[in-house]
Design an enzyme around this catalytic site. Sequence first.
Site, PDB file in Angstrom:
ATOM      1  CB  CYS A 176       1.637  -4.000   5.321  1.00 20.59           C
ATOM      2  SG  CYS A 176       0.251  -4.837   5.755  1.00 20.59           S
TER       3      CYS A 176
ATOM      4  CG  HIS B 196      -0.140  -0.066   2.647  1.00 18.92           C
ATOM      5  ND1 HIS B 196       0.318   0.980   3.148  1.00 18.92           N
ATOM      6  CD2 HIS B 196      -0.118  -1.177   3.169  1.00 18.92           C
ATOM      7  CE1 HIS B 196       0.894   0.571   4.412  1.00 18.92           C
ATOM      8  NE2 HIS B 196       0.731  -0.701   4.472  1.00 18.92           N
TER       9      HIS B 196
END
Length: 331
Positions: free
Chosen positions: A306, A290
């Site tokens: 992440c 992301h």
Amino acid sequence: MKKIVIALGALLLATVSRAAPPVVQQPALDRSVLHVQVILDKLGFAPGVLDGKGGQSLVAALKGFQTANNLKITGKVDAATLKALYPYRNWRPTVTLPLNADVLAGPFANPLPKDPLEQAKLPALGYRNAIEALAERFHTTPATLVALNAPDTQLSVGTRMVFPNALPTSRAYDVKDATWLATLKSLNVGAIQPRAKRIVVDKSESVLKVYDDNNRLVAQFPATMGSTHDPLPIGKWTIKGISYNPKFHYNSSLFWDADNKDEKATLPPGPNGPVGVVWIDLSKPHYGIHGTPSPETIGRAESHGCIRLTNWDAARLALMVKSGVPAVFQP
């Protein structure tokens, strides 16, 4: 329309710094370095923020470019690398453009609260001010814009400013989602991107690599991945889908450093949201690739497991991948 006139330097001072304070004096902007950064950025070997300074992200980008072009891997602008970059010399390091009303008018989210529960009350997690929006649009930092322009430059409609040349080589987007199209345009993401056969997240190099059908390295992005508390999940995963301008479902029980483990909230979309402008979902539950509200920290900070990219790199990657693309995470 209300006329907006703000001094560039004053707005920089009013912008809340999102990065850790520097511990040493920062080097001055070097236009030769900026030129190399701009060329690499356009070619898909992202050097991080375009700031005219050396550093680990530029070294990694040079190594990626050298690998893709079968050059000796030095991480330096040596003679062979300079020769390979020479055909792209007409991509000048800076462009001078007039300011328009849209970027100056906002809407802006200032002050932007740190508490997720307070963020959830906002209509969007947008930029704090015009200089932050302009910096992201041109893949740079507010401080770099001040370095390229006089501090007393007036941010008003029609004022001509110097920016790093992050303008895309094509805007012929094949995108139907109007909001996502606006995001791509606002981030100066090029419309023509290579198609990914697989991606590799390399922890040792702090980069995400993109390979095509012929197993050629066609793009590379600096990345922040994992931490001691939330290590990168080494293994073979798969991209499940892509969410553009996503909302963020905050669940404090998933964060080891959250004070209250019972808080939940849905945060609105926006470039200053926890996952930035795009979420690329992975087959590993709760993990994804992301964007970020803090582009200057990519490759230097830690994440909750992440993979974080700058918003413009995450958006670019989203044009390269699709559901089913393998994602290999290696140490």
